[in-house]
Design a protein around this motif. Structure first.
Motif, PDB file in Angstrom:
ATOM      1  N   GLN B   6       0.831  -1.195   0.000  1.00  6.57           N
ATOM      2  CA  GLN B   6       0.000   0.000   0.000  1.00  6.57           C
ATOM      3  C   GLN B   6       0.864   1.242   0.000  1.00  6.57           C
ATOM      4  O   GLN B   6       1.886   1.302   0.672  1.00  6.57           O
ATOM      5  N   SER B   7       0.419   2.236  -0.764  1.00  3.35           N
ATOM      6  CA  SER B   7       1.124   3.524  -0.796  1.00  3.35           C
ATOM      7  C   SER B   7       0.123   4.645  -1.082  1.00  3.35           C
ATOM      8  O   SER B   7      -0.917   4.407  -1.696  1.00  3.35           O
ATOM      9  N   PRO B   8       0.418   5.879  -0.659  1.00  2.00           N
ATOM     10  CA  PRO B   8       1.569   6.271   0.154  1.00  2.00           C
ATOM     11  C   PRO B   8       1.343   5.941   1.630  1.00  2.00           C
ATOM     12  O   PRO B   8       0.260   5.535   2.015  1.00  2.00           O
ATOM     13  N   GLN B   9       2.350   6.135   2.417  1.00  2.00           N
ATOM     14  CA  GLN B   9       2.246   5.888   3.853  1.00  2.00           C
ATOM     15  C   GLN B   9       1.406   6.977   4.513  1.00  2.00           C
ATOM     16  O   GLN B   9       0.678   6.713   5.469  1.00  2.00           O
ATOM     17  N   ASN B  22      -3.190   3.759  -3.211  1.00  2.00           N
ATOM     18  CA  ASN B  22      -2.955   2.646  -4.132  1.00  2.00           C
ATOM     19  C   ASN B  22      -2.523   1.375  -3.415  1.00  2.00           C
ATOM     20  O   ASN B  22      -1.804   1.439  -2.416  1.00  2.00           O
ATOM     21  N   CYS B  23      -2.957   0.249  -3.950  1.00  4.87           N
ATOM     22  CA  CYS B  23      -2.535  -1.042  -3.415  1.00  4.87           C
ATOM     23  C   CYS B  23      -2.207  -1.992  -4.549  1.00  4.87           C
ATOM     24  O   CYS B  23      -2.792  -1.888  -5.637  1.00  4.87           O
ATOM     25  N   ILE B 103      -5.898 -10.183   4.420  1.00  2.00           N
ATOM     26  CA  ILE B 103      -4.511  -9.738   4.471  1.00  2.00           C
ATOM     27  C   ILE B 103      -4.542  -8.234   4.259  1.00  2.00           C
ATOM     28  O   ILE B 103      -5.044  -7.766   3.227  1.00  2.00           O
ATOM     29  N   PHE B 104      -4.020  -7.478   5.220  1.00  2.00           N
ATOM     30  CA  PHE B 104      -4.107  -6.032   5.166  1.00  2.00           C
ATOM     31  C   PHE B 104      -2.856  -5.404   4.582  1.00  2.00           C
ATOM     32  O   PHE B 104      -1.741  -5.916   4.749  1.00  2.00           O
ATOM     33  N   GLY B 105      -3.051  -4.264   3.910  1.00  2.00           N
ATOM     34  CA  GLY B 105      -1.933  -3.411   3.554  1.00  2.00           C
ATOM     35  C   GLY B 105      -1.427  -2.692   4.790  1.00  2.00           C
ATOM     36  O   GLY B 105      -1.970  -2.847   5.889  1.00  2.00           O
ATOM     37  N   THR B 106      -0.391  -1.881   4.618  1.00  2.00           N
ATOM     38  CA  THR B 106       0.289  -1.253   5.742  1.00  2.00           C
ATOM     39  C   THR B 106      -0.376   0.033   6.219  1.00  2.00           C
ATOM     40  O   THR B 106       0.051   0.608   7.204  1.00  2.00           O
ATOM     41  N   GLY B 107      -1.408   0.484   5.520  1.00  2.00           N
ATOM     42  CA  GLY B 107      -2.157   1.649   5.970  1.00  2.00           C
ATOM     43  C   GLY B 107      -1.653   2.963   5.395  1.00  2.00           C
ATOM     44  O   GLY B 107      -0.464   3.125   5.093  1.00  2.00           O
ATOM     45  N   THR B 108      -2.576   3.890   5.223  1.00  2.00           N
ATOM     46  CA  THR B 108      -2.261   5.251   4.769  1.00  2.00           C
ATOM     47  C   THR B 108      -2.941   6.233   5.699  1.00  2.00           C
ATOM     48  O   THR B 108      -4.167   6.178   5.876  1.00  2.00           O
TER      49      THR B 108
END
Lengths: 116, 114
Positions: B6-9, B22-23, B103-108
């Motif tokens: 995942q982006s952006p942070q 975006n992922c 399954i999760f992305g890292t978050g924004t």
């Protein structure tokens, strides 16, 4: 209110202690989960239960033991707490089978565990 | 293969702007792609979700765009408001039944300035 409720909301304890977190859902869901959110907010699944049966166990240390007395409740017991266990633990539920099944998770508000 | 990137942070936009998160994923077996919104002190809440048989889904001011060939999906927030300030997570899961897991992305972390 229909929801996933967790208790306690905050838990501060010393290393080596044993503690439990309780979760209840009144949504009629058949599957419940424990997720861990670390200090960087990363969410990772720990366990899932479907109708009281353990389905997913994601290489979590044996010190963590989930228990599901019925499909509306899922508890998490942690033995010999370590500093690295400090995190926010979320319970979630979903309806996987039957009419209305959609895989959307409903999360509780979390339990912030701090080990000192 | 189980990761969702995942982006952006973090992201700062002005009120009325259109933040885009975006992922990307690798595992083509994923068949369900939700977005979750999390406010401080709260659990993630399901915002909108899409399956790979459609390229776009809109719910209110939130739109998911899905590109199956590129294995990417994104969240657009139209006419963003300060109340949209939160952490947003993309996620993916595969298959039916009880082994389904998100399954999760890292978050924004999104901040909408007034």
């Amino acid at each position: 209110d229909t929801a996933v409720s967790q208790t306690p909301k905050y838990l501060v304890t010393q290393m080596g202690n044993d503690k439990s977190i309780k979760c209840e859902q009144n949504l009629g869901h058949d599957t419940m989960y424990w997720y861990k959110q670390d200090s960087k907010k990363f969410l990772k699944i720990m366990f899932s239960y479907n109708n009281k049966e353990l389905i997913i166990n994601e290489t979590v240390p044996n010190r963590f033991s989930p228990k599901s007395p019925d499909k509306a409740h899922l508890n998490l017991h942690i033995n010999s707490l370590e500093l690295g266990d400090s995190a926010v633990y979320f319970c979630a539920s979903s309806l996987i089978r039957g009419e209305g099944a959609n895989y959307g998770y409903t999360f509780g508000s979390g339990t912030r565990l701090t080990v000192v | 293969q189980q990761q969702v990137k995942q982006s952006p942070q973090s992201l700062i936009v002005q009120k009325g702007g259109i933040p885009i998160i975006n992922c990307a994923y690798e595992n083509t077996a994923f068949d369900y792609f939700p977005w979750y919104q999390q406010f401080p002190g709260k659990g993630p809440a399901l915002l909108i979700a899409i399956r790979p048989d459609v390229s776009e889904k809109k719910e209110g001011r939130f739109t998911i765009s899905f590109n199956k060939s590129a294995k990417q999906f994104s969240l657009h927030i139209m006419d963003s408001q300060p109340g949209d300030s939160a952490t947003y997570f993309c996620a993916a899961s595969m298959g039916g039944g009880a082994t389904n897991k998100l399954i999760f992305g890292t978050g924004t972390l999104l901040a909408v300035q007034p």
